[in-house]
Design an enzyme around this catalytic site. Sequence first.
Site, mmCIF file in Angstrom:
data_model
loop_
_atom_site.group_PDB
_atom_site.id
_atom_site.type_symbol
_atom_site.label_atom_id
_atom_site.label_comp_id
_atom_site.label_asym_id
_atom_site.label_seq_id
_atom_site.Cartn_x
_atom_site.Cartn_y
_atom_site.Cartn_z
ATOM 1 N N ASN A 9 2.459 -5.318 -8.312
ATOM 2 C CA ASN A 9 3.699 -6.045 -8.612
ATOM 3 C C ASN A 9 3.848 -7.107 -7.535
ATOM 4 O O ASN A 9 4.278 -6.812 -6.425
ATOM 5 C CB ASN A 9 4.883 -5.076 -8.605
ATOM 6 C CG ASN A 9 6.214 -5.788 -8.729
ATOM 7 O OD1 ASN A 9 6.254 -6.966 -9.074
ATOM 8 N ND2 ASN A 9 7.304 -5.084 -8.451
ATOM 9 N N LYS A 11 5.858 -9.466 -7.363
ATOM 10 C CA LYS A 11 7.248 -9.939 -7.189
ATOM 11 C C LYS A 11 7.262 -11.470 -7.133
ATOM 12 O O LYS A 11 6.407 -12.102 -7.734
ATOM 13 C CB LYS A 11 7.889 -9.311 -5.950
ATOM 14 C CG LYS A 11 7.706 -7.799 -5.913
ATOM 15 C CD LYS A 11 8.596 -7.126 -4.921
ATOM 16 C CE LYS A 11 8.239 -5.649 -4.863
ATOM 17 N NZ LYS A 11 9.197 -4.872 -4.126
ATOM 18 N N HIS A 95 12.918 -2.502 -13.009
ATOM 19 C CA HIS A 95 12.633 -2.350 -11.575
ATOM 20 C C HIS A 95 13.961 -2.264 -10.812
ATOM 21 O O HIS A 95 14.945 -2.903 -11.199
ATOM 22 C CB HIS A 95 11.804 -3.547 -11.092
ATOM 23 C CG HIS A 95 11.259 -3.359 -9.713
ATOM 24 N ND1 HIS A 95 12.032 -3.552 -8.587
ATOM 25 C CD2 HIS A 95 10.042 -2.973 -9.275
ATOM 26 C CE1 HIS A 95 11.297 -3.298 -7.513
ATOM 27 N NE2 HIS A 95 10.083 -2.940 -7.900
ATOM 28 N N GLU A 97 14.957 -3.624 -8.206
ATOM 29 C CA GLU A 97 15.488 -4.927 -7.771
ATOM 30 C C GLU A 97 16.229 -5.612 -8.914
ATOM 31 O O GLU A 97 17.219 -6.309 -8.702
ATOM 32 C CB GLU A 97 14.341 -5.808 -7.229
ATOM 33 C CG GLU A 97 13.866 -5.293 -5.877
ATOM 34 C CD GLU A 97 12.415 -5.587 -5.545
ATOM 35 O OE1 GLU A 97 11.777 -6.403 -6.226
ATOM 36 O OE2 GLU A 97 11.904 -4.961 -4.595
ATOM 37 N N GLU A 167 9.891 5.176 -8.514
ATOM 38 C CA GLU A 167 9.960 4.361 -7.308
ATOM 39 C C GLU A 167 11.245 4.690 -6.552
ATOM 40 O O GLU A 167 12.309 4.138 -6.867
ATOM 41 C CB GLU A 167 9.958 2.876 -7.685
ATOM 42 C CG GLU A 167 8.711 2.440 -8.421
ATOM 43 C CD GLU A 167 8.416 0.968 -8.174
ATOM 44 O OE1 GLU A 167 7.313 0.675 -7.692
ATOM 45 O OE2 GLU A 167 9.288 0.129 -8.406
ATOM 46 N N GLY A 173 9.238 -1.362 -0.197
ATOM 47 C CA GLY A 173 9.191 -2.445 0.781
ATOM 48 C C GLY A 173 9.689 -2.056 2.158
ATOM 49 O O GLY A 173 9.914 -2.913 3.009
ATOM 50 N N SER A 212 5.866 1.632 -1.056
ATOM 51 C CA SER A 212 5.043 1.546 0.155
ATOM 52 C C SER A 212 3.731 2.308 0.032
ATOM 53 O O SER A 212 3.277 2.928 0.997
ATOM 54 C CB SER A 212 5.837 2.003 1.381
ATOM 55 O OG SER A 212 6.967 1.161 1.570
#
Length: 254
Positions: A9, A11, A95, A97, A167, A173, A212
Amino acid sequence: MRQPLIAGNWKMNGSKSSAEALLNGVVAGSGGLSKTEVAVCVPFPYLHLGEQLLAGSSVRLGAQNLCTESGGAFTGEVSGSMLADFGCRYVICGHSERREYYGENEASIAQKLTRATESGLTPILCVGETLQQREAGEMEPVIAAQIDGVVERIGIEAFAGIEIAYEPVWAIGTGKTATPEQAQAVHAYIRGRIAALNGSIAEKLRILYGGSMKPGNAAELLAQPDIDGGLIGGASLSADDFLAICLAGEQLAA
Ligand code: PEP
């Protein structure tokens, strides 16, 4: 045995030239992989480049989002059929985010899943709890609501054509990875929740871990019985790191 899927991904990272170098690097290094499926979910502007550079390789192309609608007057949006037109196989849906910054919820995510499958794409549905929710002991209810809210809208049969990515938001991250035991426990919980509705879909369902994942921790995560691959953010921006994770999948699948 479920074939591992390692999906990058990217991003909102990169440039035309760095995307080209990364795509070429992944193609060059993935030629020997036969047991692990590899995909890269690139930003929309690089889909055409991805389609061209991945042609003839086994690396699949993916996108990171799609519109809830199939077409028409939705300025700034991109439809599932447009993604399919560029050779996409996968699209990430829900996701964290997008849930956090763009207000996505089970209703809109369910619409996106439907638009994706209608267009011949395989959605990667992301679920996961925040640190606050985990510490409050709400992890299972949160994940259950994220799954049930979609199942109620699109039906359990749709999960025959969907991948799930667990996730934990606190691991995305941040450099903090769930331990293999923590991740396995949630993956088993997710599979069990689906199995309660349809055992054969649950058995075939791929549940990826994301948060991560790096070359140094991939093998022990991927060795867990209910972890069927990875959704890789930061480490997918380095061809070497991403390929090292793919290789870990390949060795475990051997
Ligand atoms: C992600 O955002 O999908 C992700 C897993 O990111 P990272 O690997 O950087 O934690």
